[in-house]
Write an enzyme that holds these catalytic residues in place. Structure first.
Site, PDB file in Angstrom:
ATOM      1  N   GLU A   9       0.758  -1.402  -0.096  1.00 60.32           N
ATOM      2  CA  GLU A   9      -0.059  -0.005  -0.133  1.00 60.32           C
ATOM      3  C   GLU A   9       0.908   1.301  -0.102  1.00 60.32           C
ATOM      4  O   GLU A   9       0.451   2.262  -0.548  1.00 60.32           O
ATOM      5  CB  GLU A   9      -0.981  -0.089   1.114  1.00 60.32           C
ATOM      6  CG  GLU A   9      -2.114  -0.942   1.206  1.00 60.32           C
ATOM      7  CD  GLU A   9      -2.991  -0.789  -0.102  1.00 60.32           C
ATOM      8  OE1 GLU A   9      -3.080   0.429  -0.332  1.00 60.32           O
ATOM      9  OE2 GLU A   9      -3.635  -1.743  -0.746  1.00 60.32           O
ATOM     10  N   CYS A  59     -18.727  -2.774 -18.482  1.00 59.45           N
ATOM     11  CA  CYS A  59     -18.748  -2.111 -16.867  1.00 59.45           C
ATOM     12  C   CYS A  59     -19.947  -3.016 -16.026  1.00 59.45           C
ATOM     13  O   CYS A  59     -20.972  -2.904 -16.796  1.00 59.45           O
ATOM     14  CB  CYS A  59     -18.730  -0.789 -16.937  1.00 59.45           C
ATOM     15  SG  CYS A  59     -19.031  -0.114 -15.187  1.00 59.45           S
ATOM     16  N   CYS A  80     -24.881   4.194 -13.854  1.00 57.49           N
ATOM     17  CA  CYS A  80     -23.970   5.257 -13.856  1.00 57.49           C
ATOM     18  C   CYS A  80     -24.370   6.586 -14.386  1.00 57.49           C
ATOM     19  O   CYS A  80     -24.752   6.770 -15.457  1.00 57.49           O
ATOM     20  CB  CYS A  80     -22.736   4.661 -15.001  1.00 57.49           C
ATOM     21  SG  CYS A  80     -21.499   5.890 -14.882  1.00 57.49           S
ATOM     22  N   CYS A  92     -12.652   1.466 -16.026  1.00 61.55           N
ATOM     23  CA  CYS A  92     -13.023   2.915 -15.759  1.00 61.55           C
ATOM     24  C   CYS A  92     -11.986   3.853 -15.543  1.00 61.55           C
ATOM     25  O   CYS A  92     -11.423   4.268 -14.659  1.00 61.55           O
ATOM     26  CB  CYS A  92     -13.889   3.040 -14.339  1.00 61.55           C
ATOM     27  SG  CYS A  92     -14.895   4.598 -14.311  1.00 61.55           S
ATOM     28  N   CYS A 132     -16.836   1.253 -21.168  1.00 59.59           N
ATOM     29  CA  CYS A 132     -18.074   1.355 -20.438  1.00 59.59           C
ATOM     30  C   CYS A 132     -19.078   0.055 -20.801  1.00 59.59           C
ATOM     31  O   CYS A 132     -19.772  -0.343 -20.044  1.00 59.59           O
ATOM     32  CB  CYS A 132     -18.889   2.451 -20.945  1.00 59.59           C
ATOM     33  SG  CYS A 132     -18.202   3.874 -20.131  1.00 59.59           S
TER      34      CYS A 132
END
Length: 352
Positions: A35, A200, A206, A190, A197
């Site tokens: 991270e 998606c 959306c 995305c 799209c």
DNA sequence: AAGTCGGGGAT
DNA sequence: ATCCCAGACTT
């Protein structure tokens, strides 16, 4: 579970990234290191660094016990070196104050240097499968589009909205998978430009897609033109190697070893000739241009030749005489590293 | 709220 | 050449 999370998880089970290096084994230490490395840094860039880092520092104890130079050496080229310094300090805190065990709650993690809200949440969600909302760059882009939120995601007002969306959608179960899923959606489908799209899983509701705003959301950062800073550096060439001096902990390239610098050519040459009266300046200067996120660096490099044995004049642990391959393991800025391996080319060299 | 802090890949 | 990326921290 809300519909957004359900659709996202169903997609993740088929198309998500399940084999990233820090997922096997998925320990708090490995998740934490990943991270930190991933802050402002792409996955593909991080992977080789993560693997080398884990070979040298397989656990929090070995990291805590390592010299800072060894940590910065592993970090060289990744950038944002405060991350490495904080990582090192945090490892020492975990070992000395927590018995080598990472806090299992977000608030505890956020006390460690280098861990903010989103990173703490990501560690909790991934390492403990506990419900915490994350808001990294991927989640910001996905949420800004899906909820049709205008404005730059870095601004306080927009961040507040985005955090609210992130919390409202985070499910109580499958937390690790959901966290990975929203990041994968942002990274794989995305994306900033040319989002896919048609593939998606949350395209149906959306907001950006419905309003034709996928190309304009999220709103870009406000413009700002980059100033140029000119600095002078000495490339002191001795038979033993090239002099590199450790930089201050604060500021750019903090803690790394680089060519000695000065504001002007005169100040640089004065300093060099005081330290090494026998130094011979070269006829042709070298040049190095490097651009950071907030300014452009125009580094003018004046080579000097030193006789054998001259390096003994300035000894100490803040100076090394660099020779490729044989030098002590320290951190070196990426453009300086490139310059040292490409010394023949004067770059934008200037005669004088 | 704005500035500092890297480097590189995509466009 | 511009943008921004699994952000945190200081002022």
């Amino acid at each position: 579970m809300n519909a957004f999370a359900e659709r996202l998880l169903a997609w993740f089970d088929r198309h998500g990234r399940q084999d990233l290096p820090w997922q096997h084994p998925r320990t708090p230490y490995r998740v934490w290191v990943s991270e930190i490395m991933l802050q402002q840094t792409r996955v593909e860039t991080v992977v080789p660094y993560f693997q080398r880092f884990m070979e040298q520092f397989p656990d929090v104890q070995s990291l805590a016990a390592a010299p800072q130079d060894a940590v910065l050496h592993q970090w060289s080229g990744l950038g944002y070196y405060a991350r490495a310094r904080n990582l090192h300090r945090a490892a020492q805190v975990v070992v000395e104050e927590h018995g080598g065990v990472f806090p299992a709650e977000r608030a505890g993690l956020e006390q460690l240097p280098g861990i903010g809200r989103s990173t703490a949440a990501a560690i909790i969600a991934q390492a403990h499968d506990a419900p915490e909302a994350i808001l990294d760059g991927n989640a910001k882009r996905v949420l800004a589009r899906h909820a049709a939120i205008h404005g730059w995601p870095g601004s306080t007002a927009v961040q507040r909205e985005l955090w609210a969306e992130a919390e409202a959608r985070t499910p109580a179960t499958r937390c690790a998978d959901y966290t990975q899923a929203i990041m994968d959606l942002g990274a794989l489908l995305c994306s900033r430009s040319r989002p896919a799209c048609e593939a998606c899983p949350v395209h149906v509701d959306c907001g950006a897609a419905q309003q034709g705003l996928t190309g304009t959301l999220p709103s870009p950062r406000p413009r700002r033109d980059l100033p140029t800073r000119t600095r002078w550096a000495a490339c002191l060439r001795a038979p033993e190697g090239i002099a590199l001096i450790q930089r201050e902990q604060d500021g750019i390239w903090g803690g790394l070893y680089s060519l000695p610098e000065a504001e002007t050519a005169e100040a640089l040459e004065d300093w060099v000739l005081v330290q090494w009266p026998g130094a011979t300046p070269a006829v042709v200067d070298h040049g190095l241009q490097h651009s950071f996120s907030h300014y452009r660096l125009d580094l003018r490099i004046r080579p000097f030749d030193l006789p054998a044995g001259a390096c003994g004049i300035m000894e100490g642990n803040r100076v090394i005489w660099y020779k490729p391959g044989t030098s002590r393991a320290v951190g070196i800025p990426a453009p300086i590293q490139r310059y040292l391996h490409d010394d023949k080319d004067p770059g934008n060299g200037t005669n004088r």
